[in-house]
Design an enzyme around this catalytic site. Structure first.
Site, PDB file in Angstrom:
ATOM      1  N   GLU A  45       0.484  -1.658  -0.039  1.00 23.67           N
ATOM      2  CA  GLU A  45      -0.092  -0.066   0.097  1.00 23.67           C
ATOM      3  C   GLU A  45       1.063   1.232   0.380  1.00 23.67           C
ATOM      4  O   GLU A  45       0.160   2.080  -0.563  1.00 23.67           O
ATOM      5  CB  GLU A  45      -1.187  -0.096   1.460  1.00 23.67           C
ATOM      6  CG  GLU A  45      -2.018   0.919   1.629  1.00 23.67           C
ATOM      7  CD  GLU A  45      -1.517   2.460   2.355  1.00 23.67           C
ATOM      8  OE1 GLU A  45      -1.789   3.740   1.838  1.00 23.67           O
ATOM      9  OE2 GLU A  45      -0.251   2.121   3.659  1.00 23.67           O
ATOM     10  N   ASP A  49       0.264   3.678  -3.208  1.00 19.20           N
ATOM     11  CA  ASP A  49       0.410   5.462  -2.963  1.00 19.20           C
ATOM     12  C   ASP A  49       1.080   6.158  -3.788  1.00 19.20           C
ATOM     13  O   ASP A  49       0.746   7.193  -4.199  1.00 19.20           O
ATOM     14  CB  ASP A  49       0.672   5.752  -1.628  1.00 19.20           C
ATOM     15  CG  ASP A  49      -0.355   6.619  -1.484  1.00 19.20           C
ATOM     16  OD1 ASP A  49      -1.017   7.384  -1.876  1.00 19.20           O
ATOM     17  OD2 ASP A  49       0.859   7.398  -0.996  1.00 19.20           O
ATOM     18  N   ASP A 118      -6.786   1.706   0.749  1.00 17.42           N
ATOM     19  CA  ASP A 118      -5.288   1.044   0.824  1.00 17.42           C
ATOM     20  C   ASP A 118      -5.042  -0.616   0.179  1.00 17.42           C
ATOM     21  O   ASP A 118      -4.357  -0.407  -0.676  1.00 17.42           O
ATOM     22  CB  ASP A 118      -5.507   0.279   2.439  1.00 17.42           C
ATOM     23  CG  ASP A 118      -4.998   1.468   3.189  1.00 17.42           C
ATOM     24  OD1 ASP A 118      -5.253   2.643   2.781  1.00 17.42           O
ATOM     25  OD2 ASP A 118      -5.114   1.503   4.510  1.00 17.42           O
ATOM     26  N   GLU A 121      -4.396   0.593  -3.507  1.00 16.40           N
ATOM     27  CA  GLU A 121      -3.335   0.588  -3.767  1.00 16.40           C
ATOM     28  C   GLU A 121      -2.250  -0.188  -3.924  1.00 16.40           C
ATOM     29  O   GLU A 121      -1.255  -0.201  -4.261  1.00 16.40           O
ATOM     30  CB  GLU A 121      -2.786   1.786  -2.697  1.00 16.40           C
ATOM     31  CG  GLU A 121      -3.546   3.385  -2.893  1.00 16.40           C
ATOM     32  CD  GLU A 121      -3.081   4.239  -1.549  1.00 16.40           C
ATOM     33  OE1 GLU A 121      -3.779   6.024  -1.644  1.00 16.40           O
ATOM     34  OE2 GLU A 121      -3.066   4.359  -0.779  1.00 16.40           O
TER      35      GLU A 121
END
Length: 229
Positions: A45, A49, A118, A121
């Site tokens: 995650e 991101d 989350d 990502e």
């Protein structure tokens, strides 16, 4: 490693067949069910991101070559914020394939905004590690689709915009309060109120506190900008 039937179907929905299945399995593994031999998706995650942010920044720069940094930043925030990520995750059925612990599953984890955001990502990072940046970029552009071109030129996060409105008038930041929570644990509905120092206030209901706060802020800001308060 072999993928389960539901993960194979998820691969088809997002348009990427993993060469290393363990990346996808890790991307859908929530910390609530992780162990020493089953790593969770938090590190993915973190990476995803950053990949998402870079892809969106490139796309926005390409779409509007005359825009300033101050104009591009809120558009980027609108595209990468948790609510948008969760919307994308829901569209492609990511919640259905998440590996969750029993308590997280019973509390409605498959529909939680932060958890879904989350996880999408983490999936982006899994594709990046499996096939490189160009493939990950193509995936992101495909999953986000029309959102990129449709983002408002002056897109703003409602809570941030309301805080800016208050600060510009010498007020402290808005105060948010959860006034009620209804429904079963797996499908709660939150009512959140927002109030300013001058007494202006609004309430909104949504399936997550974050969404209810955003809705309340947007409603109050709209009224304030119309000159009703």
């Amino acid at each position: 490693m072999r993928l389960s039937a539901d993960l194979k179907a998820f691969q088809s929905r997002i348009g990427h067949e993993f060469r290393r299945a363990e990346f996808l399995v890790r991307a859908v593994t929530h910390p609530s069910i992780a162990s020493a031999t089953r790593p969770d998706n938090q590190r993915l995650e973190f990476l995803g991101d950053r990949v998402l942010g870079l892809v969106m920044a490139e796309a926005l720069l390409s779409a509007d070559q005359a825009a300033s940094e101050g104009q591009l930043a809120p558009r980027l925030n609108a595209l990468v914020r948790k609510e948008t990520c969760a919307e994308v995750a829901r569209e492609f059925g990511l919640g259905d394939v998440l590996k969750l612990g029993r308590s997280e599953m019973l509390s409605g984890g498959r529909r939680k905004e932060a958890l879904l955001g989350d996880a999408i990502e983490a999936v982006i990072a899994a594709v990046y590690l499996d096939a490189g940046f160009e493939t990950a970029r193509a995936l992101v552009l495909r999953l986000w689709g029309a959102r990129i071109g449709a983002v408002e030129p002056d897109a703003r996060d409602a809570k941030s915009a309301l805080q800016e409105w208050a600060q510009a008038r010498g007020m402290p930041p808005p105060a948010y309060t959860e006034t009620s929570r209804e429904g079963p644990d797996h499908q709660p509905v939150f009512t959140v109120g927002v109030v300013l120092e001058n007494g202006a206030q609004e309430k909104a209901r949504a399936g997550s506190k974050r969404a209810a706060e955003q809705m309340a802020a947007a409603m109050l800001l709209k009224r304030l900008e119309a000159g009703d308060d």
